[in-house]
Every structure is written in C-alpha cells, then in structure tokens.
Design a protein around this motif. Structure first.
Motif, PDB file in Angstrom:
ATOM      1  N   ASP A 185      21.282  58.869 -22.863  1.00  0.00           N
ATOM      2  CA  ASP A 185      21.981  59.085 -24.139  1.00  0.00           C
ATOM      3  C   ASP A 185      23.052  60.169 -24.007  1.00  0.00           C
ATOM      4  N   GLU A 186      22.734  61.257 -23.309  1.00  0.00           N
ATOM      5  CA  GLU A 186      23.712  62.320 -23.123  1.00  0.00           C
ATOM      6  C   GLU A 186      24.911  61.838 -22.315  1.00  0.00           C
ATOM      7  N   ASP A 195      29.537  52.027 -21.920  1.00  0.00           N
ATOM      8  CA  ASP A 195      28.629  51.147 -22.626  1.00  0.00           C
ATOM      9  C   ASP A 195      29.246  49.759 -22.650  1.00  0.00           C
ATOM     10  N   ALA A 200      28.895  52.470 -27.969  1.00  0.00           N
ATOM     11  CA  ALA A 200      28.804  53.906 -27.728  1.00  0.00           C
ATOM     12  C   ALA A 200      30.202  54.505 -27.601  1.00  0.00           C
TER      13      ALA A 200
END
Length: 260
Positions: A185-186, A195, A200
């Motif tokens: 996620d980071e 993505d 994203a």
C-alpha cells in the motif's frame, strides 16, 4: 565391544523404562501370584487324593489281615496247624505292608497340612498384594492425570506444545502478510509501484483531484447562488410592478365615483 555393549544395554534399559507402565507390571505380578496359588492348591488336592488312596488301601489290607487271622483260628481249631501257620505268615506280610502304608499316610498327611498352611499364607499374601496393587494403581493414575493437567496449564506437554507452535506459526504468517500488505500500500501510494487497474494514485495526483473536485463544487455553488440571486431580483421586480399597478388603480377609483 564392551563399551558398545554397555551403551546398547543403557539405551535398551532407558527405552524399557519409558515403555514400562507400573500398572501393567503390577497386574502381571498379581497374575503370576494367582497362578502360583493355583499350583499350590492343585498340589494340596493331589496330596489329599494320594492320602485318600492310601487310606483305601489300608482299609483293604486291614480287612484282608483280619480275614487271614480268622482263617488261621479256624484252621487251628480244626487241627490244621499248617494252614494256620500259612494264614499267619500271609497276615504278617500284609501287616508289613500296612505298616509301610501307614508311614506313607502319615508323611502325606504332614505334607498336606504344610501345603494347606502354605496355600492359606499365600492366599493372604495375594489378597494383601491385590489391595496394595489397586491402591498403587489409583495413586499412579491420579498422579499421572495431575501431571498432565499441570503440563497442559504450563504449556510444556507435547500436545499443548504442538498447539502452541501451530499458533505461533499462524501468528508469524499473519504478521508477515500484514507487513507485506502495508508495504505494498505504501509503495502504491508513493508511486513506486504501478497499479495496472489505474485506481491507485500518488500523493500529487490525489491532491490535484481534491483541488479540482473542490473547484467544481465552488463553481456549482456560485452558479446556484447566482441563480437564486437572479430569481430573487425578478421576483422583486414583479412584486414592485404589481404594487405600482395597484397604486394606479387606487388613484383612478375616485374619479369614477365623481363621474357617476
């Protein structure tokens, strides 16, 4: 070779100690004592049977001896001294057999009494051993159960140890997956990873979208205010025109009455 033999015996002894169950050993010892007691009882029965057989033989020999004695008397009364002597000779031989059988009978009777006493003592010993055996088995079972409960509470038992290891592995895998998901996620948020779905966005794109979204809202809000303001002006104009017309009608009404 001596050392190897000693090591082998030591390991075998340890394996036997680990495999040995005291309850099974006690039951086996009790079974052996019962078998020994049964053998002693059979010995008593055999000796009693032999003694009874000797008693029957003694009764038969004593009957024959009495019969020979009567025959000797009758022969001597008839003047047959030779027959009386023969009868007494046979009676003497039978009497020697009776003496031997009586000796054997006495010996067997003594052996029977000894075996009977030994059987009674052994029976008492077996009964005492059985009571002690059951007490030891109950104590051992209680101690074993208490030990297992203590090991389960402390977590040092093999079963609970396996459960604890499984839980630890599950927690480790869960933490690893959570760390991996957080890292992904980071990286997606920072733009280090692309993505493929296009959903994203990095921080700059997110800020631009937020500003654009805010601008659209402000423009829409201003438009609505303008529409509301325009609508209010028209309504005021209409209301103003209506009031002027009413005033004109009120000013013209007296002239009508005067004409009439």
């Amino acid at each position: 070779m001596k050392r190897m033999g000693m090591i082998f015996r030591a390991k075998a002894n340890k394996a036997l100690d680990r495999a040995e169950d005291p309850r099974e050993t006690l039951d086996y010892s009790y079974q052996k004592q019962l078998e020994l007691l049964q053998k002693v009882r059979r010995g008593v029965a055999d000796v009693a049977t032999s003694r009874k057989r000797l008693e029957l033989q003694l009764n038969q020999l004593q009957g024959q001896s009495s019969k020979l004695e009567d025959q000797g008397r009758k022969a001597l009364a008839l003047g047959r001294e030779d027959l009386a002597r023969e009868a007494l000779s046979r009676r003497a031989a039978l009497q020697q057999q009776v003496t031997d059988l009586e000796t054997q009978h006495t010996t067997l009777q003594g052996e029977e009494e000894k075996l009977t006493l030994a059987a009674q003592r052994l029976q008492a010993k077996v009964d005492a051993f059985r009571t002690k055996k059951e007490t030891i088995k109950a104590t051992y079972t209680a101690a074993q159960a208490q030990t297992r409960i203590g090991e389960a509470f402390s977590g040092i038992s093999e079963e609970m140890g396996d459960v604890g290891l499984a839980i630890q592995r599950a927690e480790d895998k869960t933490q690893q997956l959570q760390a991996r998901a957080g890292a992904i996620d980071e990286l997606l948020a920072s733009g280090a990873l692309d993505d493929p779905s296009g959903t994203a966005k990095d921080d700059i794109a997110a800020e631009l979208d937020r500003i654009s979204g805010g601008t659209d809202v402000e423009l829409e809000l201003q438009r609505m205010k303008a529409e509301l303001a325009g609508g209010s002006s028209q309504q005021q104009a209409i209301e103003g025109g209506t009031q002027d017309a009413a005033q004109q009608q009120s000013s013209q009404s007296p002239h009508r009455f005067d004409k009439s």
